[in-house]
Design an enzyme around this catalytic site. Sequence first.
Site, PDB file in Angstrom:
ATOM      1  CG  ASP A   1      -1.811   1.215   1.306  1.00  0.00           C
ATOM      2  OD1 ASP A   1      -1.959   1.896   0.282  1.00  0.00           O
ATOM      3  OD2 ASP A   1      -2.370   1.480   2.386  1.00  0.00           O
TER       4      ASP A   1
ATOM      5  N   GLY B   1      -2.936   7.461   4.333  1.00  0.00           N
ATOM      6  CA  GLY B   1      -1.591   7.155   4.788  1.00  0.00           C
ATOM      7  C   GLY B   1      -1.226   5.742   4.399  1.00  0.00           C
ATOM      8  CD  GLU B   2       3.743   3.160   1.869  1.00  0.00           C
ATOM      9  OE1 GLU B   2       4.312   2.160   1.431  1.00  0.00           O
ATOM     10  OE2 GLU B   2       4.168   4.324   1.701  1.00  0.00           O
ATOM     11  N   GLY B   3      -0.478   2.085   4.287  1.00  0.00           N
ATOM     12  CA  GLY B   3      -0.869   1.003   5.168  1.00  0.00           C
ATOM     13  C   GLY B   3      -2.318   1.087   5.595  1.00  0.00           C
TER      14      GLY B   3
END
Length: 670
Positions: A516, A569-571
């Site tokens: 992601d 946000g990443e994740g």
Amino acid sequence: MSVDGWHTLLVLGGIRSGKSEFAESLVADAPTVRYVATAPAGDPEDTEWATRLAAHRARRPGSWGTEETAADPGRLVEVIAAAGPNETLLVDDLGGWVTVLLDPAHQPADDTATIAELAAAVRSSTARLVLVSPEVGLSLVPTTPLGRAFTDALGATNRAVADACDAVALVVAGQTAWLKPATSAPAHAVPPAATSPETEPGRAAAPHHAAAQTAPTQAVPADLGAGDVSLPEVLTPAAAPVPAPATSDEPGTGDWAAPTMALPMIATGLVIQPGMELPMPDDYTRPQAVDRLATLDIPGAGLGVLEQVVGFAAATQGTSTPRPWDSVRVLLIQGDHEGGASAGATPGESARRARQARAGRGALARLAAENRAGLQIVEAPVAAPMEDGPALSADEVEAALRYGWRLAEQAADAGVQLLVLAACGAGAEAAAAAVLAATAGAEPPTVLGRVVTEQGEIDDTAWMVRCAAVRDALHRTRRSAREAKDVLAELGGGDIALATGVLLGATARKVPVLLDGPVGTAAAMVSRDLAGQARHWCLLPDHGGRPGVRLAADVLGLTPLVDLRLDLGEGATALAALPLLRSALTLAATLPVHPSLGGPNHSGTYDDSGTYDDAGDRTGTGTGTGEPTGDDDDRTGSGAEPDFAEPEPAGPGPTTIGSGEPVSPGRRAD
């Protein structure tokens, strides 16, 4: 006795390959070790040989006992057979044993029978047993009768013992390849350092020259840590997390409270290099699982794009009926990039996000709690400005790769079924764009997303500064090598290097990973050049509208499953999509076959107490297989099966063969 899936192991290797040191490292954690020495004393005038043996003895710990079997080759069989389940034996080596076996003093003898006795003793041994042996199969055929007799006897011994052992390792030039992995490679096996020469405990009866050739293998030896170096604590959600307004970003004030730790620069024996042979998912169960979906009792056309999730889970789990992922862990990598890559980023923002997640607040932590996922936070080394020089040193890249591998190993050992790769760091997207430009030949402006301020405004000036930093870094490295580690050192930085290690370690342990965001996809691009199998263990739920992620997905052959364009946000985006993925797997695993294809034709109801009543026939008259019995057809007690008529064709083309036997349509149409 079984340790890490094996209790008998054969270590092969050429002269001074490091096989003895590797074998010694395997049993270094045992409280006591009985060292079985097979080499004869040799010529008293040969001082060099005596020096070798003395150095070999000096290297062994004082707590180890020594057993000499050079006087009688049958003594080795007796020692192995008599060893108990609480003992650890290290036999070094079988070359010396064969030398004694062929000695004229022990002839005539039935060498074949003696070798068979040794293999039988190894196979039935209850002790933890490691045997070392020279590999002569890669050498030239000796020109003397005695030399040929030695290589023939040792080759036969190696084959027989390898067949009897749980695992077999080949050491070439200090590098270890697993030829016959057990349930899992020994987690404590440390490949020997290349700078420490091996002293051979046994001397071949004839010279042989082993070629340094590594055979393909499906596993990598994995002691990936150094001593007692600990990993960040895994944070777990409370039993019933209740959202509450956050008043402070200080750690220890939320649902989760545990310290995080910086990435230590550790020295291990793991060698991560291009061309590693790691496991691949099961190519047979993927199509079986997808074909099975066409038979399920689904009141519609099916799962659509989510069929890919079922196929992916089937391949990574090795079954045509994959189960939903129950144990999930999120790895949050926090690492900043200095210089123009971080233009427009608020100083200290990534550290604040990491503290927030550690305290159980923020999008990532809340979604992790909602998905009952563990959360592990690790700090990566800060990357230097890539436009001015390398982002990391070569040693830092090696340490980050190994540490990432260790994180994946720890998750696999804890029973984690799915990893979610998350990241937060100033300049991470620009670094990922530089990696993508270097590995896929992309132009930086086309893969670098817009810069959005905290107020939600687009900052084109910061975007241009980032583009310039990537452009200057690519120009600086235009004549540099484009190998994976070079790209990580020059452009990638600590977060992408650590994420790459996680992907490789997860692949080695057959743990799938949800990607992601730019850091994860950039790591996947780099890992492709180290082990091409890694991308097959990755799943991309959403591209998030990021151009770099889109391009990386195309190159890697990853199809985003949804197009929600979430930017959490990443994740966090992966965690938001995870319930949908789990729902698809739950349906695939639990729904029965449609009645038209031979499945049950239930039409049960719920009574006033809320208990399911399958026409009153769940009171002990069932068969115990889940299928109803008796009057389970029309629920009227007539006991007659309802007639089923094949529908008439709605268009051209036959639908029956011969006497009306239906043709399998491939996909059911309700």
